[in-house]
Design a protein around this motif. Structure first.
Motif, PDB file in Angstrom:
ATOM      1  N   ASP A 157       0.838  -1.207   0.000  1.00 34.53           N
ATOM      2  CA  ASP A 157       0.000   0.000   0.000  1.00 34.53           C
ATOM      3  C   ASP A 157       0.872   1.256   0.000  1.00 34.53           C
ATOM      4  N   GLU A 158       1.944   1.235   0.798  1.00 34.74           N
ATOM      5  CA  GLU A 158       2.856   2.384   0.853  1.00 34.74           C
ATOM      6  C   GLU A 158       3.617   2.532  -0.465  1.00 34.74           C
ATOM      7  N   ALA A 159       4.057   1.394  -1.015  1.00 29.18           N
ATOM      8  CA  ALA A 159       4.758   1.434  -2.307  1.00 29.18           C
ATOM      9  C   ALA A 159       3.826   1.989  -3.386  1.00 29.18           C
ATOM     10  N   ALA A 160       2.556   1.579  -3.346  1.00 30.96           N
ATOM     11  CA  ALA A 160       1.581   2.051  -4.333  1.00 30.96           C
ATOM     12  C   ALA A 160       1.371   3.563  -4.210  1.00 30.96           C
ATOM     13  N   LYS A 161       1.315   4.068  -2.978  1.00 33.53           N
ATOM     14  CA  LYS A 161       1.116   5.514  -2.779  1.00 33.53           C
ATOM     15  C   LYS A 161       2.220   6.320  -3.454  1.00 33.53           C
ATOM     16  N   ILE A 162       3.460   5.865  -3.305  1.00 30.68           N
ATOM     17  CA  ILE A 162       4.590   6.571  -3.914  1.00 30.68           C
ATOM     18  C   ILE A 162       4.459   6.550  -5.436  1.00 30.68           C
ATOM     19  N   LEU A 163       4.145   5.370  -5.984  1.00 29.73           N
ATOM     20  CA  LEU A 163       4.020   5.263  -7.439  1.00 29.73           C
ATOM     21  C   LEU A 163       2.823   6.060  -7.954  1.00 29.73           C
ATOM     22  N   GLU A 164       1.747   6.073  -7.209  1.00 32.64           N
ATOM     23  CA  GLU A 164       0.565   6.850  -7.618  1.00 32.64           C
ATOM     24  C   GLU A 164       0.907   8.342  -7.676  1.00 32.64           C
ATOM     25  N   GLN A 165       1.673   8.816  -6.696  1.00 31.86           N
ATOM     26  CA  GLN A 165       2.088  10.229  -6.692  1.00 31.86           C
ATOM     27  C   GLN A 165       2.990  10.529  -7.887  1.00 31.86           C
ATOM     28  N   GLN A 166       3.921   9.621  -8.153  1.00 32.90           N
ATOM     29  CA  GLN A 166       4.829   9.808  -9.286  1.00 32.90           C
ATOM     30  C   GLN A 166       4.068   9.775 -10.611  1.00 32.90           C
ATOM     31  N   LEU A 167       3.112   8.866 -10.716  1.00 37.48           N
ATOM     32  CA  LEU A 167       2.340   8.731 -11.945  1.00 37.48           C
ATOM     33  C   LEU A 167       1.423   9.937 -12.155  1.00 37.48           C
ATOM     34  N   ALA A 168       0.959  10.524 -11.058  1.00 34.11           N
ATOM     35  CA  ALA A 168       0.129  11.733 -11.170  1.00 34.11           C
ATOM     36  C   ALA A 168       0.938  12.880 -11.805  1.00 34.11           C
ATOM     37  N   LYS A 169       2.249  12.921 -11.509  1.00 32.74           N
ATOM     38  CA  LYS A 169       3.123  13.953 -12.085  1.00 32.74           C
ATOM     39  C   LYS A 169       3.498  13.625 -13.530  1.00 32.74           C
ATOM     40  N   ASN A 170       3.607  12.316 -13.829  1.00 30.89           N
ATOM     41  CA  ASN A 170       4.031  11.858 -15.165  1.00 30.89           C
ATOM     42  C   ASN A 170       3.048  10.800 -15.676  1.00 30.89           C
ATOM     43  N   PRO A 171       1.825  11.191 -16.039  1.00 35.65           N
ATOM     44  CA  PRO A 171       0.797  10.210 -16.392  1.00 35.65           C
ATOM     45  C   PRO A 171       1.093   9.393 -17.642  1.00 35.65           C
ATOM     46  N   ASN A 172       2.051   9.808 -18.444  1.00 38.12           N
ATOM     47  CA  ASN A 172       2.371   9.069 -19.667  1.00 38.12           C
ATOM     48  C   ASN A 172       3.642   8.231 -19.543  1.00 38.12           C
ATOM     49  N   ASP A 173       4.056   7.959 -18.315  1.00 35.60           N
ATOM     50  CA  ASP A 173       5.263   7.179 -18.072  1.00 35.60           C
ATOM     51  C   ASP A 173       4.894   5.688 -18.032  1.00 35.60           C
ATOM     52  N   ALA A 174       5.268   4.969 -19.083  1.00 37.48           N
ATOM     53  CA  ALA A 174       4.915   3.551 -19.200  1.00 37.48           C
ATOM     54  C   ALA A 174       5.575   2.720 -18.094  1.00 37.48           C
ATOM     55  N   LYS A 175       6.826   3.065 -17.752  1.00 42.39           N
ATOM     56  CA  LYS A 175       7.542   2.302 -16.721  1.00 42.39           C
ATOM     57  C   LYS A 175       6.832   2.429 -15.363  1.00 42.39           C
ATOM     58  N   LEU A 176       6.459   3.655 -14.987  1.00 42.66           N
ATOM     59  CA  LEU A 176       5.746   3.854 -13.721  1.00 42.66           C
ATOM     60  C   LEU A 176       4.403   3.126 -13.739  1.00 42.66           C
ATOM     61  N   THR A 177       3.735   3.136 -14.884  1.00 41.80           N
ATOM     62  CA  THR A 177       2.437   2.474 -15.004  1.00 41.80           C
ATOM     63  C   THR A 177       2.566   0.977 -14.754  1.00 41.80           C
ATOM     64  N   THR A 178       3.529   0.345 -15.412  1.00 44.12           N
ATOM     65  CA  THR A 178       3.678  -1.105 -15.232  1.00 44.12           C
ATOM     66  C   THR A 178       4.200  -1.433 -13.831  1.00 44.12           C
TER      67      THR A 178
END
Length: 197
Positions: free
Chosen positions: A41-62
């Motif tokens: 859950d904590e790992a997901a929160k960090i990635l969700e925040q990063q993805l919100a800044k870079n919504p077109n980042d395929a690496k962050l998405t996967t």
């Protein structure tokens, strides 16, 4: 090891809080630390925040989809990937493969087969034993034996053992194609390496 990981996480949190322009790799280190401690859950929160800044980042998405999978949030993972695919973010063969596997796990194999078929049609998914077998498995799980037999036939031409021919032969037999079934089963025996006696 746990205390070293906790110390690293504390140091990363302090560095992120103190910096005006934190390095992206710091987020990756913190996220990986949470994941290694099974704190998805904590790992997901960090990635969700990063993805919100870079919504077109395929690496962050996967990466986020993978964390959702580890957290047993399969539907969230497939929704994320489907949305990213629709926006044109996910365009690689592995992306299509992951989505098909997820749909199969969620008992939505028809959608998995559709994703792979689209990938083949767009030449994103390349002809290979693994991908044709996955397509056949998706169709078989969706009770679409006709398309499953066709996909397994394509996988057969690329297979090193007779297992896919055995499955294809069984499906042909169940669909009243005894002569074709016998041919497929003979190929299975001739290729060898069968899991079945």
């Amino acid at each position: 090891m746990l205390s070293a990981r906790a110390t690293l996480m504390t140091a990363m949190k302090k560095a992120l809080a103190a910096s005006d322009k934190p390095n992206d790799s710091w987020y990756q280190i913190l996220m990986a630390s949470y994941a290694q401690l099974d704190q998805y859950d904590e790992a997901a929160k960090i990635l969700e925040q990063q993805l919100a800044k870079n919504p077109n980042d395929a690496k962050l998405t996967t990466q986020l989809a993978t964390v959702y999978l580890k957290a047993k949030q399969d539907q969230k993972a497939v929704d994320l990937l489907a949305s990213a695919k629709q926006k044109g973010v996910l365009t690689g063969e592995n992306d299509y493969k992951l989505m098909a596997q997820l749909y199969d796990q969620l008992d939505k194999p028809k959608e998995g087969a559709a994703i792979l078929s689209e990938g083949f049609a767009k030449n994103i998914v390349k002809p290979s034993y693994e991908m044709y077998k996955l397509l056949g498995d998706s169709y078989a799980l969706a009770n679409d034996d006709t398309h499953a037999i066709e996909a397994y036939g394509k996988a057969s031409a690329l297979s090193k053992d007779g297992n896919v021919d055995y499955v294809r032969g069984s499906l042909l037999m169940n669909n009243d194609h005894p002569n074709e079934a016998v041919d497929a089963l003979r190929q299975a025996v001739a290729k060898g390496g069968l899991k079945q006696p």
